[in-house]
Design a protein around this motif. Structure first.
Motif, PDB file in Angstrom:
ATOM      1  N   MET A 168       0.848  -1.212   0.088  1.00 43.86           N
ATOM      2  CA  MET A 168       0.054  -0.120   0.085  1.00 43.86           C
ATOM      3  C   MET A 168       0.843   1.147  -0.076  1.00 43.86           C
ATOM      4  O   MET A 168       0.403   2.472   0.182  1.00 43.86           O
ATOM      5  N   GLY A 169       2.326   1.026  -0.099  1.00 43.80           N
ATOM      6  CA  GLY A 169       3.077   2.308  -0.250  1.00 43.80           C
ATOM      7  C   GLY A 169       3.597   2.776   1.085  1.00 43.80           C
ATOM      8  O   GLY A 169       4.406   3.878   1.194  1.00 43.80           O
ATOM      9  N   MET A 170       3.535   1.910   2.077  1.00 45.70           N
ATOM     10  CA  MET A 170       3.994   2.405   3.304  1.00 45.70           C
ATOM     11  C   MET A 170       5.333   1.917   3.665  1.00 45.70           C
ATOM     12  O   MET A 170       5.884   0.686   2.927  1.00 45.70           O
ATOM     13  N   GLU A 171       6.053   2.492   4.316  1.00 50.02           N
ATOM     14  CA  GLU A 171       7.260   2.192   4.974  1.00 50.02           C
ATOM     15  C   GLU A 171       7.398   1.192   6.192  1.00 50.02           C
ATOM     16  O   GLU A 171       6.488   1.383   6.956  1.00 50.02           O
ATOM     17  N   VAL A 172       7.983   0.124   6.131  1.00 50.97           N
ATOM     18  CA  VAL A 172       7.728  -0.638   7.352  1.00 50.97           C
ATOM     19  C   VAL A 172       9.003  -1.248   8.314  1.00 50.97           C
ATOM     20  O   VAL A 172       9.928  -1.327   7.695  1.00 50.97           O
ATOM     21  N   VAL A 173       9.080  -1.153   9.551  1.00 49.88           N
ATOM     22  CA  VAL A 173      10.024  -1.319  10.431  1.00 49.88           C
ATOM     23  C   VAL A 173       9.581  -2.547  11.254  1.00 49.88           C
ATOM     24  O   VAL A 173       8.555  -2.075  12.053  1.00 49.88           O
ATOM     25  N   MET A 174      10.096  -3.471  11.590  1.00 52.09           N
ATOM     26  CA  MET A 174       9.866  -4.527  12.516  1.00 52.09           C
ATOM     27  C   MET A 174      10.912  -4.803  13.379  1.00 52.09           C
ATOM     28  O   MET A 174      12.321  -4.908  13.262  1.00 52.09           O
ATOM     29  N   PHE A 175      10.573  -4.584  14.809  1.00 51.67           N
ATOM     30  CA  PHE A 175      11.688  -4.567  15.905  1.00 51.67           C
ATOM     31  C   PHE A 175      11.379  -5.978  16.631  1.00 51.67           C
ATOM     32  O   PHE A 175      10.355  -6.350  17.313  1.00 51.67           O
ATOM     33  N   PHE A 176      12.174  -6.788  16.380  1.00 50.37           N
ATOM     34  CA  PHE A 176      12.340  -8.374  17.044  1.00 50.37           C
ATOM     35  C   PHE A 176      12.800  -8.414  18.345  1.00 50.37           C
ATOM     36  O   PHE A 176      13.974  -8.015  18.659  1.00 50.37           O
ATOM     37  N   THR A 177      12.024  -8.857  19.325  1.00 49.74           N
ATOM     38  CA  THR A 177      12.596  -8.700  20.749  1.00 49.74           C
ATOM     39  C   THR A 177      11.947  -9.799  21.546  1.00 49.74           C
ATOM     40  O   THR A 177      11.120 -10.663  21.049  1.00 49.74           O
ATOM     41  N   PHE A 178      12.668 -10.137  22.650  1.00 51.79           N
ATOM     42  CA  PHE A 178      12.283 -11.395  23.602  1.00 51.79           C
ATOM     43  C   PHE A 178      11.919 -12.669  22.445  1.00 51.79           C
ATOM     44  O   PHE A 178      13.066 -12.979  21.955  1.00 51.79           O
ATOM     45  N   TRP A 179      10.830 -13.413  22.774  1.00 52.64           N
ATOM     46  CA  TRP A 179      10.440 -14.570  22.061  1.00 52.64           C
ATOM     47  C   TRP A 179      10.525 -14.234  20.787  1.00 52.64           C
ATOM     48  O   TRP A 179      10.549 -15.381  19.955  1.00 52.64           O
TER      49      TRP A 179
END
Lengths: 183, 183, 183
Positions: A54-65
């Motif tokens: 949809m044209g968005m920028e995406v950031v994923m922060f992986f933490t804990f499990w």
């Protein structure tokens, strides 16, 4: 109102608009992937790739499990202390090892869901990660979790845009995102 | 365009900017702490204190399973009905009682994680709450949960900025926050 | 600054304000209801109806484990394949079947919570859904989850504003919402 007066007021309005522009959220989605359950991580990647489409920028922060999900089963690293070895053995080693949060039923539910996803042409977690990489979804991995669980950077998956960082760097991204989710 | 015309248009723009200013989110993070799991509550406080360190204002709304985490083990209160006594006994009494959402293994995993956190110099939940208090993180406690679980205000921890309220008051805060999380 | 110059700058500012107006979030709350636990779905509806009472617009996207909560126990549909029949039998059939995420204790905890809610005049899940319908909370149901779990549209509850759609349609709503939660 005379010309000079108007100019003064105009300049003030201009600086207000500038301030608003600075504060305005970007067309960006941020996610904290705290869970390591197959269904939740899958949902995170479905949302991520859908948002990019949809044209968005995406950031994923992986933490804990969420952190062990990004380990690469092929990569064995040595030099771990006892605690690191224990966590290494107990936590899932990558995408192939993760289980449903619900109805896992000793692995049977998870296997059933995977076979069903294949039949229904829903991408697997491995395929979703590859797609996310292609779509330039940025992945941040929590340094504190890496340290706590005794993971080494060398045992994580190869992913083009993967950064090890702290929660502060993630919050900076979230702070100007339109959507931030905790999964 | 003549001067008068410009003035009219200018006034209209000004009121639009005012409206935008009113709608603009504040540099604030809001969290609903629904979970009572050690790892999730810990994550909530790590995020909260990290956000304050970045200059953000933080509000945490403790509800459902998150509520008993804020009980004080030292404080015993009487005058509870049978249901209240049962919930009081079954639900964790404060930070010392909470368990990991995963790999708790009859308490062994939780104990292991706690000892590991100490070794790695990660603050304990008790220390995080004290830090949050010092950093002026505001804590809201859900009145409906207090009532449902039969908790009394006197059995909750002493925390400088703690308010008992309903979901509406929290939503007001969330409504002008840059980030809102459900944990 | 002369009149002509001012006009040019004024027009530029005007288009900036227009752009800001387009980007500004609406007074709207969006929720992804991923969980099918009684406590979490209940929390989602309490938040939803509370937000409407504050003048917000609300959209709920039911996906994964959240989907079976919206099945109607009275509606039996045929023509399912084996997988569909299995999921149909294993997953909860509507609100009456859902369990607490915590302290379910073989159903006893869930029953206890329900009787307690009644005693304390907290609305049941069924009542909350009816209230949400009345308050014009929009419900989206994830088409992929329906397909995966083999659910048919005819077996879902009657709800005035219920739409079957994909994640993209939900993200569009979330993208201009003040608050978006993953529950």
């Amino acid at each position: 109102m005379d010309m000079q007066n108007l100019e003064v007021q105009f300049d003030e309005l201009k600086s207000q608009v500038e301030a608003l522009n600075k504060k305005a959220a970007e067309n960006k989605l941020s996610m904290i992937v705290f869970s390591g359950d197959l269904d939740k991580v899958l949902a995170a990647f479905i949302i991520a790739t859908g948002a990019v489409a949809m044209g968005m920028e995406v950031v994923m922060f992986f933490t804990f499990w969420g952190t062990p999900v990004l380990r690469d089963k092929q990569k064995n690293v040595g030099g771990k202390d006892m605690m690191g070895k224990m966590f290494g053995a107990m936590l899932p080693t990558g995408t192939g090892d993760v289980k449903l949060s619900n109805m896992n039923m000793g692995g049977m539910g998870t296997a059933m869901m995977k076979s069903l996803m294949k039949k229904k042409n829903v991408a697997s977690l491995e395929e979703m990660i590859a797609l996310a990489e292609e779509l330039e979804v940025r992945i941040y991995v929590c340094e504190m979790s890496m340290d706590l669980m005794g993971f080494k950077r060398e045992e994580m998956i190869a992913y083009k845009d993967l950064t090890f960082c702290g929660v502060a760097k993630f919050l900076e991204e979230a702070n100007n995102s339109r959507i931030t989710l905790f999964i």
